[in-house]
Scaffold this motif. Structure first.
Motif, PDB file in Angstrom:
ATOM      1  N   ASP A 135       0.845  -1.193   0.000  1.00 31.81           N
ATOM      2  CA  ASP A 135       0.000   0.000   0.000  1.00 31.81           C
ATOM      3  C   ASP A 135       0.884   1.249   0.000  1.00 31.81           C
ATOM      4  N   GLN A 160      -1.015   4.546   0.425  1.00 32.47           N
ATOM      5  CA  GLN A 160      -1.749   4.491   1.684  1.00 32.47           C
ATOM      6  C   GLN A 160      -3.240   4.766   1.506  1.00 32.47           C
ATOM      7  N   THR A 205      -5.372  -0.191  -0.170  1.00 30.37           N
ATOM      8  CA  THR A 205      -5.361  -1.258  -1.157  1.00 30.37           C
ATOM      9  C   THR A 205      -3.930  -1.586  -1.551  1.00 30.37           C
ATOM     10  N   ASP A 206      -3.560  -2.864  -1.403  1.00 33.49           N
ATOM     11  CA  ASP A 206      -2.238  -3.297  -1.865  1.00 33.49           C
ATOM     12  C   ASP A 206      -2.245  -3.412  -3.380  1.00 33.49           C
TER      13      ASP A 206
END
Length: 102
Positions: A40, A43, A46-47
């Motif tokens: 992420d 930030q 969501t990766d």
């Protein structure tokens, strides 16, 4: 969560004899590093997989001890400068091993 770095570089060095079996070889190299990151980074919760490229300059000082013409032990302190968008990152360390010369 994960980071991989793949680099390609070219450089030069010059061996100086210090004795019968000892040599020292300063080296200078330049190249590119491809960073692959999974995480992420922005930030937002969501990766995601991100990729970006940095320029690098690599400096090393090899100390070599030859057992014979085909084998030598080496130890080399080294430093790498990565030129990122807004700053310069520095990495440093030591590499050691045995070389097989053909």
């Amino acid at each position: 969560d994960m980071m991989q770095a793949i680099n390609i570089s070219a450089g030069f060095g010059y061996k100086l004899r210090l004795g019968k079996n000892m040599k020292i070889a300063p080296e200078l190299g330049y190249g590119l590093v491809l960073h692959l990151l999974d995480g992420d980074l922005d930030q937002d919760g969501t990766d995601s997989l991100e990729a970006f490229v940095d320029q690098q300059v690599r400096l090393a000082l090899n100390f070599n001890y030859s057992l014979c013409d085909e084998h030598e032990f080496f130890i080399a302190p080294l430093g790498i400068l990565l030129f990122e968008k807004s700053r310069v990152a520095a990495l440093y360390g030591v590499q050691a091993g045995m070389r097989f010369n053909f």
